[in-house]
Structure formats: C-alpha cells, structure tokens
Design a protein around this motif. Structure first.
Motif, PDB file in Angstrom:
ATOM      1  N   LYS A 181     -14.052   9.821 -50.038  1.00  0.00           N
ATOM      2  CA  LYS A 181     -14.959   8.704 -50.297  1.00  0.00           C
ATOM      3  C   LYS A 181     -15.890   8.936 -51.492  1.00  0.00           C
ATOM      4  O   LYS A 181     -16.038   8.043 -52.330  1.00  0.00           O
ATOM      5  CB  LYS A 181     -15.753   8.349 -49.041  1.00  0.00           C
ATOM      6  CG  LYS A 181     -15.013   7.281 -48.226  1.00  0.00           C
ATOM      7  CD  LYS A 181     -15.532   7.125 -46.839  1.00  0.00           C
ATOM      8  CE  LYS A 181     -16.576   6.065 -46.687  1.00  0.00           C
ATOM      9  NZ  LYS A 181     -16.873   5.851 -45.244  1.00  0.00           N
ATOM     10  N   GLY A 198     -13.932   8.454 -54.507  1.00  0.00           N
ATOM     11  CA  GLY A 198     -13.680   7.016 -54.646  1.00  0.00           C
ATOM     12  C   GLY A 198     -14.852   6.319 -55.311  1.00  0.00           C
ATOM     13  O   GLY A 198     -14.662   5.507 -56.227  1.00  0.00           O
ATOM     14  N   SER A 199     -16.072   6.642 -54.888  1.00  0.00           N
ATOM     15  CA  SER A 199     -17.191   5.939 -55.520  1.00  0.00           C
ATOM     16  C   SER A 199     -17.401   6.416 -56.950  1.00  0.00           C
ATOM     17  O   SER A 199     -17.859   5.653 -57.795  1.00  0.00           O
ATOM     18  CB  SER A 199     -18.473   6.011 -54.676  1.00  0.00           C
ATOM     19  OG  SER A 199     -18.767   7.303 -54.346  1.00  0.00           O
ATOM     20  N   ILE A 227     -15.085   4.204 -58.891  1.00  0.00           N
ATOM     21  CA  ILE A 227     -15.663   2.874 -59.108  1.00  0.00           C
ATOM     22  C   ILE A 227     -16.676   2.938 -60.252  1.00  0.00           C
ATOM     23  O   ILE A 227     -16.712   2.078 -61.128  1.00  0.00           O
ATOM     24  CB  ILE A 227     -16.301   2.368 -57.807  1.00  0.00           C
ATOM     25  CG1 ILE A 227     -15.188   2.001 -56.819  1.00  0.00           C
ATOM     26  CG2 ILE A 227     -17.197   1.160 -58.074  1.00  0.00           C
ATOM     27  CD1 ILE A 227     -15.657   1.614 -55.458  1.00  0.00           C
ATOM     28  N   THR A 262     -14.561  -4.165 -58.322  1.00  0.00           N
ATOM     29  CA  THR A 262     -15.154  -3.019 -57.621  1.00  0.00           C
ATOM     30  C   THR A 262     -15.261  -3.271 -56.123  1.00  0.00           C
ATOM     31  O   THR A 262     -15.061  -2.363 -55.331  1.00  0.00           O
ATOM     32  CB  THR A 262     -16.531  -2.666 -58.192  1.00  0.00           C
ATOM     33  OG1 THR A 262     -17.308  -3.854 -58.251  1.00  0.00           O
ATOM     34  CG2 THR A 262     -16.425  -2.074 -59.553  1.00  0.00           C
ATOM     35  N   SER A 304     -13.560  -0.861 -53.468  1.00  0.00           N
ATOM     36  CA  SER A 304     -14.291  -0.097 -52.449  1.00  0.00           C
ATOM     37  C   SER A 304     -13.834  -0.504 -51.052  1.00  0.00           C
ATOM     38  O   SER A 304     -13.816   0.325 -50.142  1.00  0.00           O
ATOM     39  CB  SER A 304     -15.812  -0.200 -52.630  1.00  0.00           C
ATOM     40  OG  SER A 304     -16.287  -1.437 -52.207  1.00  0.00           O
ATOM     41  N   ILE A 359     -10.761   1.590 -50.579  1.00  0.00           N
ATOM     42  CA  ILE A 359     -11.109   2.992 -50.329  1.00  0.00           C
ATOM     43  C   ILE A 359     -11.540   3.184 -48.872  1.00  0.00           C
ATOM     44  O   ILE A 359     -11.102   4.108 -48.190  1.00  0.00           O
ATOM     45  CB  ILE A 359     -12.225   3.455 -51.297  1.00  0.00           C
ATOM     46  CG1 ILE A 359     -11.646   3.578 -52.714  1.00  0.00           C
ATOM     47  CG2 ILE A 359     -12.818   4.780 -50.849  1.00  0.00           C
ATOM     48  CD1 ILE A 359     -12.700   3.705 -53.787  1.00  0.00           C
ATOM     49  N   HIS A 360     -12.384   2.263 -48.385  1.00  0.00           N
ATOM     50  CA  HIS A 360     -12.821   2.346 -46.985  1.00  0.00           C
ATOM     51  C   HIS A 360     -11.651   2.225 -46.031  1.00  0.00           C
ATOM     52  O   HIS A 360     -11.554   2.927 -45.039  1.00  0.00           O
ATOM     53  CB  HIS A 360     -13.865   1.257 -46.682  1.00  0.00           C
ATOM     54  CG  HIS A 360     -15.234   1.657 -47.096  1.00  0.00           C
ATOM     55  ND1 HIS A 360     -16.086   2.333 -46.259  1.00  0.00           N
ATOM     56  CD2 HIS A 360     -15.902   1.503 -48.261  1.00  0.00           C
ATOM     57  CE1 HIS A 360     -17.213   2.589 -46.897  1.00  0.00           C
ATOM     58  NE2 HIS A 360     -17.126   2.080 -48.120  1.00  0.00           N
ATOM     59  N   ASN A 394     -22.630  -3.264 -58.489  1.00  0.00           N
ATOM     60  CA  ASN A 394     -21.181  -3.241 -58.706  1.00  0.00           C
ATOM     61  C   ASN A 394     -20.723  -3.922 -59.981  1.00  0.00           C
ATOM     62  O   ASN A 394     -19.562  -4.306 -60.091  1.00  0.00           O
ATOM     63  CB  ASN A 394     -20.471  -3.857 -57.501  1.00  0.00           C
ATOM     64  CG  ASN A 394     -20.431  -2.887 -56.342  1.00  0.00           C
ATOM     65  OD1 ASN A 394     -19.660  -1.944 -56.351  1.00  0.00           O
ATOM     66  ND2 ASN A 394     -21.297  -3.095 -55.368  1.00  0.00           N
TER      67      ASN A 394
END
Lengths: 220, 239, 224
Positions: free
Chosen positions: A147, A150-151, A154, A200, A204, A207-208, C66
């Motif tokens: 995670k 992953g961020s 992003i 994004t 995300s 990813i979750h 974002n």
C-alpha cells in the motif's frame, strides 16, 4: 461568463495522446524507481559503512530538494557535461531516481519486517530456499510495502505533471499547449484536474482492492 | 435521587436495556449480572455517555432527555472506568484538580488543598508529582477515584473498576472503596467481586437481558434460592 | 577562432539567489499559515464524524490531494482570471493555491491526530462535567499535538519543495531566479547545483526535526 467545453471535445485526441504519454512516463519511471529503490534499501541496511552512507545521502538529497530543480538539473545541467537526453527520457529518469528515494525507505521497512525467526521456522519445517522466498518472504514483505508503494506510485503520476516545465508532451504539457492555442485555460485546466482525479481515484481504488483481495487477506 | 424509567438502549439489533426501570437512593448498590446483561450500559446511560433510545433518566430532578441537563448530571454522577482513563499528559495532582478548576471554577490553590485531602484518602499523597505512566494500575485507579470524589458527586458510578487489575492491586483498590463507602458516599457499583459486594453493599441488583431480575437487600440476595442467581454466584465463585 | 568566455557569477547574482530564497520562504510560510487555519477547521469538523457533513468535507479534501499542484496553479492563475473579473497576481495565486493545497493535507493530519486520542479520554473528561471545548483544549489537544507535530512538520518540508512549482506561473522564487541566472550565465550545471544545495539547506534541518519529533512520539508510547 460563458464556458465552452467544446474546446475539450474538439481536441480530445490531443489530450488523450498526452494521457498516453503520462502513462508511458509513469510506468517506466515506476520500474526504474522500484529497482533503484530496492538497491538503495539493501545498501542502507548493509553493514558496510560506505554503502549505507551513500544510501542515506541519496535518500536525504532527493527528499530535501524540489523535484522541479532535479528535473532542471538533469535537463539543462547535465548537457554541460556532455550528457543530454530528450525531454521524455529525462522525465522518466528524473522521476525514477526521485521516486526511488521514497521507495527505498518503504522497502527497507519491508525487509526489516522479515525477522530471522520467520525464516528459521520455515527452514525447520523443511521448506526449500526457493519455497521460503516464494511462500514466506515475498508475501510478508508485500504486506508491509504494497500500500505505501501504491501511494508512492499515485504521487509519481501526479508528479509527471511537473514535466510540463520541459514540455514532455504528457497530459499537462498538452493541456498547456492547447490552452495557449485556444485561450480557454479555465475549461482546459478544470478538465485536466478532473481527469487526474479520476485517474488517481480509480488507481487507489484498485490498490485497495488488490490489497484486500490478495495481499492483506486474513489480516485485520 | 436517580430514577430510571422504562429505559431502552440497543446497539444495532441487540437490545441491551429493555424498558428497564429502577430507582437508586442513598447507600451502596452493587449491580451484578452476566456479561452483556446491560450493567455497564446502564451506568453509561446514567452518565450520558450513551444516548438512551427510549424512557427517561432523572437525576436530582433533572431529566437526561433535556440536552442542557447532561453536563450538570455528569457533575452530580462522577464515573470511574475500567481502564482508569487518567489524563496521561498531566501529573497526579493536575489530574485531580483539572475539573474543580475548570468546571467548578475553584481557585487553583484551594483546588490543590482539596485534592490533597482526597489523595490522602486513597493513600497517594506521596505521588502527586508522578505521571500516570509511572504508576501501577492500582495506583492509577486510586487516582481516578480521587479525581471523581473531588467533584463531590451525589453518586459515584464505578464501572468494573478492578477488572483490568491483578488480584493484589484489586484488593488495594477495593479497600479504598470500602473506606469511602463507610463514610456514607452513595455509589452504584458494577463488579464481579462477590466477597467485596457482601461486605459493602446495602442493596443488590441483578440484571438479566436488560431487565432487573432481582432487587434485594444484600443478605436476602446472597441467600436467594432463585436458580439463575444461584448458578451465577456459583460460577463466579468457582472462578 | 574566437574563444567564448562564460560570464562569471557576480555578487549581484548571489544577492538575487538570496532574494529568491527569501521569496520561497515567504510563499511557503504564508501558504502554511493559510493551510493550517483552513485545515485545522476542516480537520476538526471531520473529527466530529457528523454523517453528511463528513462526506461533504471529503469532497473538498480528496480532489485537492489527488490532482497535481501544477494543474491547480495553472487553473488558479490563468483559468480563473479568464472567466472572472478577479485577476490575481502571480504572488496571490501562488500563496492561495499553495495554501489551499496545504489545507487539504493539514485537515487529514488534524483529523487523524484528534482521533489518535482514545475515546476514554473524552468520556473521562465528560463524566467530570467538562464540556466539549474544555475537554478539547485541556485534555485532547495536549495529547493530539504529539501526533500532530511530526506529521505537520513533514508536510511543511513537502510544501517547501513543491513551492518551487510557483516559478512555473512566473513568480520569482528561488527556482525562478535559478532559471533566470542560467539564461544569463549559460552555467546551468553550476546554477542548478547551487539552487539544489540552497533548498537542501532550508529543508534538511526541518526534516531532521520531523524525524526527531517522530522518535519522541514513539518513545512516549501508548497512552493509557
């Protein structure tokens, strides 16, 4: 005030081309950023003082200077030494190197999370080396790192927009070109903001989903 | 003094309190029951920490359904928690004087003098400069008791205050409570400590499924031939 | 053949760099002040967990977090001026965009810091007769601040870096000065090295402090 979003539809191809370039840059710098990050992480935890100092300097330098300045350094500064690259290549390299600094800290945490006991326990059960890596080490390291990495990714996608400063023909650059050709900055930049958000948010979400479904399953 | 009238409370689909009615007066009332019977929830509702779904709770003439009364009711009923909940950033003396200074508006010097009296009562006058993290669980809980007592509440609500403590600390805390009880403080006590209940309780209340199953004086309760109560007491004493 | 001689850096250039550094510090500090004020308010509201409001506040927070700051800056500076009478200077656009950007991140930190304090602390204070504000001020803030400070200082470091992006809308900060000097001197390698070192000198001590504050929080341990 009258808004003319037709400018977006008339130039959709151009913007989508930019989006494609943004993907291209993101994916390549992701790969570079991961592998350099991996190397730096291992250097960082190495007992060799020289290696670990180099790794610390690397991380601190790239985390404490602006990415824009790094990009200018690579694009304008390095040609002075005879190393010159295209805008897209420069963006990929600079983003990869920058992202690696952030990745290495996460990967380091992942490596540390695998303690000796875990591996010894698996060895005592008669697993082969390959099985231990596949069944014990990688799943555990992924659990800690997936995670956060992953961020970081992003963040990397959002940072590609800085390449507008060297006109790398990605989404932000094309938006700027379009804006100066059509004088419709409001509609164009608003659309771009929404587009990045959609990108994004869905990433995300993905990813979750992947994390819950395959990586952190069975762990509350 | 505290009147509980047809109070209902549910969490999701579980009814924890089921149109429960009971009055509490002066003296020490010990509330027992299986876990999930609604004992803690009852105390928390009286303190306004949980909002009741139906019915009414009246403390000294103030209804808890009036939003403006909640704070005053809390001043009248001080609660001591299972997990102590001391303020970790304040030392013992500051923990005890915080509410007299900021709620009752007592001058700092006077509040500190008053705090010393209560800290002496719980046997911690030596520890006033210590922080909660430097104290044992039993000591922390005694500070929490002093912190509640200094508000001079009409009633003290004790919610399983020894459940997080080992036996030695449990007895040091219960001794303090016994001493306070002898001074005539009104208390509602949720506990599983049978021998302690026998010694201090004026009245025993037994809850089951969010209702009052028994409400008797202490002697009658412990010689009760109600099958459910007998089984409950056997189980506890066995443990 | 005529030999080309690179112009030398002068003391005037050094002064320019210092001035740029001053503008970078000014923009960053103003943005952090704006960001903290708005972010505190929004984070506090978020921590109350009021059903609909809580979701609405996410509509403010998430798009800002974002989307790229570059696009936000271009939108604020070029876009808004084109369709309204409001015509911000590069300085105003820089400070406000960076400030609002900071506020979204600050709101998340404020919310998380408040929620890091156990529920029992609220309950204990309430049961002693304290109201919301007294509990917040006397009990919650002193504990939440230990979680807040390292994250917030980390955010400040980050905002200092990204403040360089305001140079792209023409505001003369340290990065812009660097750009101008490269055009004059044709010494990009040297200039960008100097600019990088100057940013590093500003940023490194703060991020060291953030790390120190974080280790303090960890040694403080669990509350209770």
């Amino acid at each position: 005030m009258t808004l003319h979003f037709r400018v977006i539809f008339n130039n959709l191809d151009f913007l989508l081309e930019g989006l494609k370039m943004t993907f291209y840059i993101s994916v390549f710098s992701l790969i570079i950023g991961f592998f350099i990050g991996l190397v730096v992480a291992f250097m960082r935890i190495s007992k060799n003082k020289l290696f670990s100092s180099i790794a610390i300097a690397y991380v601190e330098f790239f985390r404490n200077t602006p990415f824009l300045v790094q990009l200018f350094f690579f694009y304008f500064g390095l040609p002075e030494l005879g190393i010159s690259t295209e805008p897209v290549t420069t963006a990929i390299i600079a983003l990869g190197i920058n992202n690696a600094a952030y990745n290495s800290e996460i990967i380091r945490a992942g490596i540390i999370s695998i303690n000796k006991g875990l591996v010894e326990g698996a060895e005592s059960l008669g697993f082969t080396k390959f099985q231990i890596v596949r069944l014990i080490i990688i799943p555990n390291a992924l659990r800690v790192t997936f995670k956060p990495l992953g961020s970081n990714f992003i963040n990397l996608i959002l940072t590609t927009s800085v390449a507008v400063s060297i006109t790398a023909n990605e989404l932000m650059s094309n938006a700027m070109t379009l804006s100066s050709n059509t004088f419709r900055p409001f509609e164009i930049y608003l659309t771009i903001l929404v587009l990045y958000c959609v990108l994004t948010f869905s990433l995300s979400g993905l990813i979750h989903f992947v994390d819950r479904k395959f990586i952190s399953k069975g762990i509350s | 003094m505290i009147q509980v009238r047809n109070v209902s409370k549910s969490f999701g689909s579980t009814n924890v309190l089921n149109e429960l009615s009971i009055d509490f007066d002066k003296g020490v009332t010990v509330i027992m029951g299986q876990s999930g019977a609604g004992k803690s929830t009852l105390l928390r509702c009286i303190n306004g920490l949980e909002k009741i779904d139906g019915g009414d709770i009246v403390v000294d003439g103030l209804s808890i359904n009036e939003k403006k009364n909640v704070r005053e009711i809390r001043e009248k009923c001080s609660m001591v928690f299972q997990q102590f909940n001391l303020f970790p950033h304040l030392n013992v003396l500051e923990n005890v004087t915080l509410s007299p200074i900021h709620v009752l508006g007592i001058e700092k010097k006077k509040a500190q003098e008053k705090a010393m009296r209560f800290l002496e009562m719980v046997g911690l006058s030596e520890k006033i400069k210590s922080y909660p993290s430097q104290l044992s669980g039993g000591q922390q809980q005694r500070v929490a008791i002093a912190r509640a007592l200094i508000m001079e509440p009409s009633a003290l609500l004790l919610d399983e205050i020894t459940s997080a403590l080992d036996p030695e600390m449990t007895s040091e805390v219960l001794e303090v409570i016994e001493r306070i009880a002898r001074e005539g403080t009104t208390m509602l006590v949720v506990t599983h400590e049978v021998s302690f209940a026998r010694r201090v309780a004026d009245r025993m209340v037994f809850l089951e499924n969010g209702k009052v199953l028994a409400d008797q004086n202490t002697e009658d309760f412990f010689s009760s031939n109600n099958e459910r109560i007998m089984r409950f007491l056997q189980k506890i004493e066995f443990n | 053949m005529e030999q080309y001689i690179f112009p030398k850096l002068t003391s005037y250039d050094a002064l320019l760099l210092l001035k740029g550094m001053g503008m970078t510090i000014t923009v960053t500090l103003l943005a952090i002040a704006i960001g903290l004020a708005i972010g505190f308010f929004i984070g506090l509201l978020r921590s109350l967990k009021i059903p609909v409001l809580s979701k609405l506040l996410l509509v403010y927070i998430e798009p800002i977090r974002n989307s790229p700051l570059v696009a936000q800056l271009f939108f604020a500076y070029y876009g808004i001026a084109m369709v309204t009478d409001f015509n911000p200077s590069a300085f105003q656009a820089a400070v406000w965009t960076l400030g609002i950007n900071t506020s979204a991140f600050a709101a998340v930190i404020v919310d998380a810091s408040i929620r890091s304090v156990e529920k029992g602390q609220w309950e204990a204070a309430y049961s002693l007769g304290m109201n919301y504000w007294k509990t917040f001020r006397l009990v919650i803030v002193p504990q939440a601040i230990r979680v807040f400070i390292p994250s917030f200082v980390g955010l400040c470091v980050n905002q200092l870096q990204v403040s360089s992006l305001v140079s792209l809308i023409g505001f003369v900060d340290l990065t812009r000065v660097g750009y101008m000097l490269t055009l004059r001197t044709y010494r990009p390698f040297l200039i960008w090295s100097i600019v990088a070192v100057l940013y590093f000198a500003l940023s490194f001590p703060i991020s060291k402090f953030a790390r120190y504050a974080e280790s303090r929080v960890k040694s403080y341990g669990k509350i209770g």
